[in-house]
Design a protein around this motif. Structure first.
Motif, PDB file in Angstrom:
ATOM      1  N   MET A   1      14.203 -15.089  -4.273  1.00 16.56           N
ATOM      2  CA  MET A   1      14.416 -14.683  -2.880  1.00 16.56           C
ATOM      3  C   MET A   1      13.445 -14.585  -2.171  1.00 16.56           C
ATOM      4  SD  MET A   1      17.056 -11.513  -1.555  1.00 16.56           S
ATOM      5  CE  MET A   1      17.155 -11.229   0.302  1.00 16.56           C
ATOM      6  N   ASN A   2      13.139 -14.841  -1.054  1.00 11.68           N
ATOM      7  CA  ASN A   2      12.252 -14.770  -0.123  1.00 11.68           C
ATOM      8  C   ASN A   2      12.387 -13.561   0.856  1.00 11.68           C
ATOM      9  OD1 ASN A   2      10.985 -16.972  -0.983  1.00 11.68           O
ATOM     10  ND2 ASN A   2      10.986 -18.108   1.133  1.00 11.68           N
ATOM     11  N   PHE A   3      11.596 -12.561   0.842  1.00 11.20           N
ATOM     12  CA  PHE A   3      11.499 -11.110   1.607  1.00 11.20           C
ATOM     13  C   PHE A   3      10.677 -11.546   2.891  1.00 11.20           C
ATOM     14  CE2 PHE A   3      12.193  -9.934  -2.739  1.00 11.20           C
ATOM     15  CZ  PHE A   3      13.376  -9.431  -2.748  1.00 11.20           C
ATOM     16  N   THR A   4      11.322 -11.937   4.117  1.00 15.09           N
ATOM     17  CA  THR A   4      10.586 -12.206   5.359  1.00 15.09           C
ATOM     18  C   THR A   4      10.805 -11.168   6.353  1.00 15.09           C
ATOM     19  OG1 THR A   4      12.745 -13.340   5.949  1.00 15.09           O
ATOM     20  CG2 THR A   4      10.965 -14.689   4.775  1.00 15.09           C
ATOM     21  N   ARG A   5      11.321 -10.000   6.130  1.00  9.78           N
ATOM     22  CA  ARG A   5      11.333  -9.054   7.097  1.00  9.78           C
ATOM     23  C   ARG A   5      11.292  -7.665   6.453  1.00  9.78           C
ATOM     24  NH1 ARG A   5      15.770 -11.992   8.037  1.00  9.78           N
ATOM     25  NH2 ARG A   5      17.276 -10.321   7.598  1.00  9.78           N
ATOM     26  N   TYR A   6      10.148  -7.196   6.299  1.00 13.41           N
ATOM     27  CA  TYR A   6       9.740  -5.960   5.326  1.00 13.41           C
ATOM     28  C   TYR A   6       9.499  -5.106   6.286  1.00 13.41           C
ATOM     29  CZ  TYR A   6       7.025  -3.228   2.249  1.00 13.41           C
ATOM     30  OH  TYR A   6       6.244  -2.197   1.679  1.00 13.41           O
ATOM     31  N   ASP A  43       5.829 -16.971   2.092  1.00 10.99           N
ATOM     32  CA  ASP A  43       6.403 -17.639   3.239  1.00 10.99           C
ATOM     33  C   ASP A  43       5.654 -17.109   4.500  1.00 10.99           C
ATOM     34  OD1 ASP A  43       8.028 -17.948   5.516  1.00 10.99           O
ATOM     35  OD2 ASP A  43       9.598 -17.776   4.377  1.00 10.99           O
ATOM     36  N   PRO A  44       4.985 -17.880   5.191  1.00 11.49           N
ATOM     37  CA  PRO A  44       3.940 -17.609   6.386  1.00 11.49           C
ATOM     38  C   PRO A  44       4.786 -17.029   7.597  1.00 11.49           C
ATOM     39  CG  PRO A  44       3.352 -19.603   5.606  1.00 11.49           C
ATOM     40  CD  PRO A  44       4.824 -19.453   4.851  1.00 11.49           C
ATOM     41  N   ASP A  45       6.258 -17.083   7.610  1.00 13.98           N
ATOM     42  CA  ASP A  45       7.008 -16.539   8.790  1.00 13.98           C
ATOM     43  C   ASP A  45       7.265 -15.080   8.411  1.00 13.98           C
ATOM     44  OD1 ASP A  45       7.001 -18.925  10.051  1.00 13.98           O
ATOM     45  OD2 ASP A  45       8.632 -19.831   9.186  1.00 13.98           O
ATOM     46  N   THR A  46       6.837 -14.551   7.410  1.00  7.82           N
ATOM     47  CA  THR A  46       7.308 -13.200   7.192  1.00  7.82           C
ATOM     48  C   THR A  46       6.794 -12.059   8.272  1.00  7.82           C
ATOM     49  OG1 THR A  46       7.176 -13.220   4.663  1.00  7.82           O
ATOM     50  CG2 THR A  46       6.748 -11.180   5.492  1.00  7.82           C
ATOM     51  N   ASN A  75      15.237  -7.398   5.580  1.00  5.04           N
ATOM     52  CA  ASN A  75      15.869  -7.903   4.215  1.00  5.04           C
ATOM     53  C   ASN A  75      15.120  -7.185   2.914  1.00  5.04           C
ATOM     54  OD1 ASN A  75      13.645  -9.579   4.259  1.00  5.04           O
ATOM     55  ND2 ASN A  75      14.667 -11.338   4.258  1.00  5.04           N
ATOM     56  N   LEU A  76      14.032  -6.407   3.365  1.00  2.00           N
ATOM     57  CA  LEU A  76      13.407  -5.454   2.402  1.00  2.00           C
ATOM     58  C   LEU A  76      12.988  -4.322   2.974  1.00  2.00           C
ATOM     59  CD1 LEU A  76      12.135  -5.297  -0.449  1.00  2.00           C
ATOM     60  CD2 LEU A  76      10.228  -6.524   0.573  1.00  2.00           C
ATOM     61  N   VAL A  77      13.296  -3.215   2.296  1.00  4.73           N
ATOM     62  CA  VAL A  77      12.807  -1.838   2.578  1.00  4.73           C
ATOM     63  C   VAL A  77      12.151  -1.283   1.486  1.00  4.73           C
ATOM     64  CG1 VAL A  77      13.574   0.355   3.437  1.00  4.73           C
ATOM     65  CG2 VAL A  77      14.714  -1.603   4.384  1.00  4.73           C
TER      66      VAL A  77
END
Length: 250
Positions: A1-6, A43-46, A75-77
């Motif tokens: 899974m890509n975590f793009t909003r941390y 993922d460079p859009d993170t 999507n990640l905390v």
């Protein structure tokens, strides 16, 4: 899974105190910035937000940071709280656990993957060793919260690398740059994220002896006690490093 909003929540541990970088907000980097950088390499859009502020106790972290985190739809905390509470006399760890549990439930309800941390084991520290039992109880409370909500747990207590005092900053309370790098590796490994982070070289030795103890008392312990007496915090005049979506620091 890509975590793009941390989104990172917490106190000085997550803000990055002990890992100085004058080019960054609040003058520190820290493990969370390093994790965000590794996610961006995938993922460079993170995008990354860090709401942590040094000195915050658990209830203010919940009151000031959780709603903001939820509003960002991450999507990640990651959340670490309670360290400053455990240094206060008369702390009610069970009451803290109830607040923590409810807050984590709100974060889980967003659908995000949530990472939580136990306290570390202070047994190697002459100054903090008397609080070891308190830290152990909070560690078990945290493990129980993680089990209940299906969280990703970083069991800081069991990472024995931190028994080496070279992993700690000169204030003996916060992780050094080497410690923050080690914690970033632990978080990424717990998430199953591929990365190229390696442990940073440790110094051959650290200052010790009466002169160093005097320096520590003058520069850290004395000011810390003074703030407790005045009812102030080292973070009172600070804002979050990245209060909304930002690119990870280079």
């Amino acid at each position: 899974m890509n975590f793009t909003r941390y989104v990172a929540l917490g106190d000085s541990f997550t803000e990055g105190v002990g890992d100085p970088d004058p080019a960054l907000p609040n003058g520190v980097r820290g493990w969370a910035d390093r994790v965000a950088g590794a996610l961006t390499a995938v993922d460079p859009d993170t995008r990354y937000a860090n709401l942590a502020i040094r000195g915050r106790k658990l209830v203010p972290i919940v009151d000031e940071q959780v709603d903001t985190a939820v509003s960002l739809n991450p999507n990640l905390v990651t959340i670490h709280a309670g360290g400053n509470d455990m240094l206060r006399p008369g702390v009610d760890l069970d009451a803290l656990g109830e607040v923590y549990d409810e807050a984590v439930g709100r974060l889980v309800a967003t659908g995000a993957t949530v990472v939580i941390f136990t306290p570390h084991d202070p047994g190697a520290s002459k100054f903090f060793r008397p609080l070891r039992g308190r830290f152990a109880i909070m560690a078990e409370i945290t493990r129980r919260i993680a089990d209940r909500h299906g969280l990703v747990l970083v069991d800081y207590w069991r990472i024995r690398d931190f028994d080496d005092m070279r992993m700690w900053a000169s204030d003996r309370l916060h992780m050094s740059s080497q410690g923050h790098q080690r914690m970033a590796i632990a978080v990424l490994d717990a998430l199953g994220v591929a990365h190229d982070l390696e442990p940073l070289p440790l110094p051959d030795s650290i200052p010790a002896g009466a002169a160093e103890n005097l320096r520590w008392t003058r520069e850290f312990l004395g000011p810390w006690v003074g703030r407790r007496l005045r009812g102030t915090s080292s973070g009172d005049d600070l804002e979050a490093k990245y209060p909304t979506w930002s690119a990870a620091p280079a």
